[in-house]
Design a protein around this motif. Structure first.
Motif, PDB file in Angstrom:
ATOM      1  N   GLY A 131       0.826  -1.199   0.000  1.00  0.00           N
ATOM      2  CA  GLY A 131       0.000   0.000   0.000  1.00  0.00           C
ATOM      3  C   GLY A 131       0.855   1.241   0.000  1.00  0.00           C
ATOM      4  O   GLY A 131       2.053   1.195   0.308  1.00  0.00           O
ATOM      5  N   LEU A 132       0.226   2.356  -0.333  1.00  0.00           N
ATOM      6  CA  LEU A 132       0.926   3.642  -0.308  1.00  0.00           C
ATOM      7  C   LEU A 132       0.836   4.227   1.092  1.00  0.00           C
ATOM      8  O   LEU A 132      -0.257   4.446   1.617  1.00  0.00           O
ATOM      9  CB  LEU A 132       0.286   4.613  -1.308  1.00  0.00           C
ATOM     10  CG  LEU A 132       0.775   6.063  -1.214  1.00  0.00           C
ATOM     11  CD1 LEU A 132       2.241   6.162  -1.619  1.00  0.00           C
ATOM     12  CD2 LEU A 132      -0.092   6.983  -2.074  1.00  0.00           C
ATOM     13  N   VAL A 133       1.986   4.466   1.698  1.00  0.00           N
ATOM     14  CA  VAL A 133       2.067   5.173   2.968  1.00  0.00           C
ATOM     15  C   VAL A 133       2.902   6.423   2.718  1.00  0.00           C
ATOM     16  O   VAL A 133       4.081   6.320   2.338  1.00  0.00           O
ATOM     17  CB  VAL A 133       2.716   4.312   4.074  1.00  0.00           C
ATOM     18  CG1 VAL A 133       2.777   5.099   5.382  1.00  0.00           C
ATOM     19  CG2 VAL A 133       1.947   3.010   4.274  1.00  0.00           C
ATOM     20  N   LEU A 134       2.304   7.578   2.889  1.00  0.00           N
ATOM     21  CA  LEU A 134       3.022   8.817   2.599  1.00  0.00           C
ATOM     22  C   LEU A 134       4.081   9.093   3.651  1.00  0.00           C
ATOM     23  O   LEU A 134       3.766   9.294   4.824  1.00  0.00           O
ATOM     24  CB  LEU A 134       2.049   9.991   2.532  1.00  0.00           C
ATOM     25  CG  LEU A 134       1.244  10.145   1.245  1.00  0.00           C
ATOM     26  CD1 LEU A 134       0.405  11.403   1.314  1.00  0.00           C
ATOM     27  CD2 LEU A 134       2.156  10.196   0.022  1.00  0.00           C
ATOM     28  N   ARG A 135       5.316   9.092   3.237  1.00  0.00           N
ATOM     29  CA  ARG A 135       6.437   9.486   4.073  1.00  0.00           C
ATOM     30  C   ARG A 135       7.128  10.666   3.384  1.00  0.00           C
ATOM     31  O   ARG A 135       7.084  10.801   2.155  1.00  0.00           O
ATOM     32  CB  ARG A 135       7.451   8.341   4.229  1.00  0.00           C
ATOM     33  CG  ARG A 135       6.860   6.999   4.626  1.00  0.00           C
ATOM     34  CD  ARG A 135       6.416   6.984   6.061  1.00  0.00           C
ATOM     35  NE  ARG A 135       6.045   5.640   6.507  1.00  0.00           N
ATOM     36  CZ  ARG A 135       5.344   5.378   7.582  1.00  0.00           C
ATOM     37  NH1 ARG A 135       4.909   6.372   8.352  1.00  0.00           N
ATOM     38  NH2 ARG A 135       5.031   4.131   7.908  1.00  0.00           N
ATOM     39  N   LYS A 136       7.779  11.489   4.172  1.00  0.00           N
ATOM     40  CA  LYS A 136       8.453  12.658   3.587  1.00  0.00           C
ATOM     41  C   LYS A 136       9.481  12.249   2.538  1.00  0.00           C
ATOM     42  O   LYS A 136       9.664  12.936   1.538  1.00  0.00           O
ATOM     43  CB  LYS A 136       9.117  13.474   4.697  1.00  0.00           C
ATOM     44  CG  LYS A 136       8.119  14.225   5.568  1.00  0.00           C
ATOM     45  CD  LYS A 136       8.822  15.080   6.600  1.00  0.00           C
ATOM     46  CE  LYS A 136       7.810  15.858   7.435  1.00  0.00           C
ATOM     47  NZ  LYS A 136       8.462  16.708   8.468  1.00  0.00           N
ATOM     48  N   ALA A 137      10.146  11.112   2.781  1.00  0.00           N
ATOM     49  CA  ALA A 137      11.173  10.671   1.845  1.00  0.00           C
ATOM     50  C   ALA A 137      10.587  10.423   0.451  1.00  0.00           C
ATOM     51  O   ALA A 137      11.260  10.637  -0.565  1.00  0.00           O
ATOM     52  CB  ALA A 137      11.854   9.403   2.363  1.00  0.00           C
ATOM     53  N   LEU A 138       9.331   9.966   0.379  1.00  0.00           N
ATOM     54  CA  LEU A 138       8.725   9.675  -0.919  1.00  0.00           C
ATOM     55  C   LEU A 138       8.507  10.923  -1.756  1.00  0.00           C
ATOM     56  O   LEU A 138       8.357  10.848  -2.971  1.00  0.00           O
ATOM     57  CB  LEU A 138       7.388   8.962  -0.722  1.00  0.00           C
ATOM     58  CG  LEU A 138       7.418   7.464  -0.429  1.00  0.00           C
ATOM     59  CD1 LEU A 138       5.992   6.948  -0.249  1.00  0.00           C
ATOM     60  CD2 LEU A 138       8.120   6.703  -1.537  1.00  0.00           C
ATOM     61  N   LEU A 139       8.458  12.090  -1.124  1.00  0.00           N
ATOM     62  CA  LEU A 139       8.195  13.322  -1.847  1.00  0.00           C
ATOM     63  C   LEU A 139       9.453  13.924  -2.473  1.00  0.00           C
ATOM     64  O   LEU A 139       9.362  14.906  -3.220  1.00  0.00           O
ATOM     65  CB  LEU A 139       7.553  14.346  -0.905  1.00  0.00           C
ATOM     66  CG  LEU A 139       6.233  13.884  -0.252  1.00  0.00           C
ATOM     67  CD1 LEU A 139       5.696  14.978   0.656  1.00  0.00           C
ATOM     68  CD2 LEU A 139       5.213  13.495  -1.300  1.00  0.00           C
ATOM     69  N   ARG A 140      10.603  13.326  -2.170  1.00  0.00           N
ATOM     70  CA  ARG A 140      11.845  13.808  -2.795  1.00  0.00           C
ATOM     71  C   ARG A 140      11.906  13.317  -4.233  1.00  0.00           C
ATOM     72  O   ARG A 140      11.551  12.172  -4.522  1.00  0.00           O
ATOM     73  CB  ARG A 140      13.050  13.305  -2.011  1.00  0.00           C
ATOM     74  CG  ARG A 140      13.105  13.847  -0.578  1.00  0.00           C
ATOM     75  CD  ARG A 140      14.155  13.153   0.242  1.00  0.00           C
ATOM     76  NE  ARG A 140      14.126  13.607   1.643  1.00  0.00           N
ATOM     77  CZ  ARG A 140      14.596  12.901   2.660  1.00  0.00           C
ATOM     78  NH1 ARG A 140      15.149  11.709   2.446  1.00  0.00           N
ATOM     79  NH2 ARG A 140      14.528  13.377   3.883  1.00  0.00           N
ATOM     80  N   PRO A 141      12.360  14.157  -5.160  1.00  0.00           N
ATOM     81  CA  PRO A 141      12.348  13.792  -6.591  1.00  0.00           C
ATOM     82  C   PRO A 141      12.989  12.436  -6.885  1.00  0.00           C
ATOM     83  O   PRO A 141      12.478  11.684  -7.726  1.00  0.00           O
ATOM     84  CB  PRO A 141      13.128  14.940  -7.242  1.00  0.00           C
ATOM     85  CG  PRO A 141      12.858  16.115  -6.350  1.00  0.00           C
ATOM     86  CD  PRO A 141      12.808  15.552  -4.959  1.00  0.00           C
ATOM     87  N   ARG A 142      14.071  12.103  -6.203  1.00  0.00           N
ATOM     88  CA  ARG A 142      14.735  10.840  -6.517  1.00  0.00           C
ATOM     89  C   ARG A 142      13.886   9.627  -6.143  1.00  0.00           C
ATOM     90  O   ARG A 142      14.140   8.513  -6.621  1.00  0.00           O
ATOM     91  CB  ARG A 142      16.100  10.765  -5.813  1.00  0.00           C
ATOM     92  CG  ARG A 142      16.031  10.655  -4.300  1.00  0.00           C
ATOM     93  CD  ARG A 142      17.429  10.417  -3.735  1.00  0.00           C
ATOM     94  NE  ARG A 142      17.452  10.272  -2.290  1.00  0.00           N
ATOM     95  CZ  ARG A 142      17.556  11.272  -1.430  1.00  0.00           C
ATOM     96  NH1 ARG A 142      17.661  12.518  -1.892  1.00  0.00           N
ATOM     97  NH2 ARG A 142      17.564  11.067  -0.125  1.00  0.00           N
TER      98      ARG A 142
END
Length: 387
Positions: A66-77
């Motif tokens: 599942g998708l769990v929003l973490r801050k790391a996921l919002l980084r372009p890489r």
């Protein structure tokens, strides 16, 4: 997964499998649904100690991507991973709703944004329980986090602070939001504080070992008290997130630099906080960031221990008004040290009031009160109760 159609199924979605605040509230919410006659299925993205606890209260657990929003996921890489998680999470949620024949969806935290969307597409009623609130964060980020939950028929929020945070980001969401204070379980009885402070003054911190939570503030404050000529002992009950081991290393280095190796004990993580609270003289909750609520502070009050906590956000709401709780400025070791000194110097009068504080906390945060409220809201969303 076949079921008796006469028994409604509630599908709970949750972002992790640990045993911290929102995880424990999930267990209580499942118990609430079970008591009201729902079959409960809980989907988690990973396995962990929460799984056994959920099964113990009668839930079926499905570990699915599942998708769990973490801050790391919002980084372009990390955007390729974000896209992959969205695709896998959407597909998994769609299949799971079919497999469980879920009658109602309960989304526990705002960090799993796909679930309200998929539930609405599948024409299933959905309820979101909000356990997060950072008023000091970006309003744009908050809007992005809250927006998918506009598809939920009802939002439960754990404090007035959380409600106001939603109001400042997406005001229209508050029209369907309801405050349900966390239920905090405690032993039937809690040992009284010791009659007098003999030997070291025992200070306890409970929570993640992270800069956000401020255990280093506790250690520094204890160092200041020790420098003033008092004997202290600090217990740190908690562990770090994977990948943040550096923080614990820095904390241990600070302990050594201040000559407190014999005065500070790292207990690690333990789900049972009550024996540690029983051994403590005072609980310190020094979070540097907004907290939606303060379960740990309430646990300290229920344990008949004086509490020192940051005067901010949901912590103020959780601990404010109790005569045995002191509120101090954020990130201020000197203020924490002064509060510790006040507890020590006024020990008799402070400890004389802990029973009254416990009674009030029991009335306000009894798990059965929480469960009844959650079940009532769930019935309304599932069209089994009065609106």
């Amino acid at each position: 997964m076949r079921k008796d159609r006469a028994v409604p199924t509630c599908l709970f979605a949750h972002p992790g499998a640990e045993l911290f605040g929102s995880d424990r509230m999930l267990i209580e919410s499942v118990v609430a649904a079970r008591e009201r006659g729902y079959e409960c299925v809980v989907t988690l993205p990973e396995t962990g100690p929460l799984v056994a606890e959920l099964r113990a209260v009668g839930a079926t657990v499905a570990v699915e991507p599942g998708l769990v929003l973490r801050k790391a996921l919002l980084r372009p890489r990390n955007w390729p991973k974000l896209v992959g998680d969205i695709i896998r999470g959407f597909s998994s949620a769609w299949r799971l709703i079919s497999r469980t024949a879920a009658d109602v969806i309960y989304v526990n935290t705002i960090t799993i944004p796909l679930w309200p969307v998929v539930a609405r597409l599948r024409r299933r009623p959905v309820i979101t329980h909000v356990h997060e609130a950072e008023a000091s964060g970006s309003r744009l980020v908050n809007r992005v986090l809250y927006a998918p939950h506009a598809f939920s028929q009802r939002l439960l929020v754990n404090s007035q602070f959380s409600l106001e945070t939603i109001r400042s980001s997406l005001p229209r969401l508050t029209q369907r939001a309801h405050v349900v204070y966390n239920g905090v379980a405690s032993p039937d009885d809690a040992p009284a504080p010791r009659a007098a402070i003999e030997g070291a003054f025992r200070i306890l911190y409970v929570g993640r070992l992270s800069a956000r939570k401020g255990p280093d503030v506790v250690v520094e404050a204890a160092h200041l008290v020790k420098d003033a000529g008092f004997e202290v002992h600090v217990g740190l009950l908690g562990s770090v997130f994977a990948g943040y081991e550096w923080f614990e290393e820095e904390l241990r280095a600070s302990v050594a630099r201040w000559g407190m190796i014999d005065d500070v004990e790292f207990h690690g993580f333990n789900t049972n906080v009550w024996p540690y609270l029983a051994e403590a003289d005072v609980l310190v909750v020094p979070s540097r960031v907004d907290e939606p609520f303060g379960n740990t502070a309430v646990e300290g009050i229920l344990a008949r221990r004086p509490v020192i906590t940051t005067d901010t956000s949901g912590l103020r709401e959780a601990a404010g008004g109790y005569p045995t709780a002191q509120l101090v400025p954020t990130d201020d070791a000197f203020a924490v040290a002064a509060a510790l000194r006040r507890v020590m110097s006024d020990w008799g009068s402070v400890t004389a009031q802990v029973e009254g504080s416990r009674r009030r906390a029991l009335e306000r945060h009894a798990p059965e009160v929480y469960r009844a409220s959650v079940a009532d809201h769930l019935d309304v969303v599932a069209a089994r109760g009065k609106p």
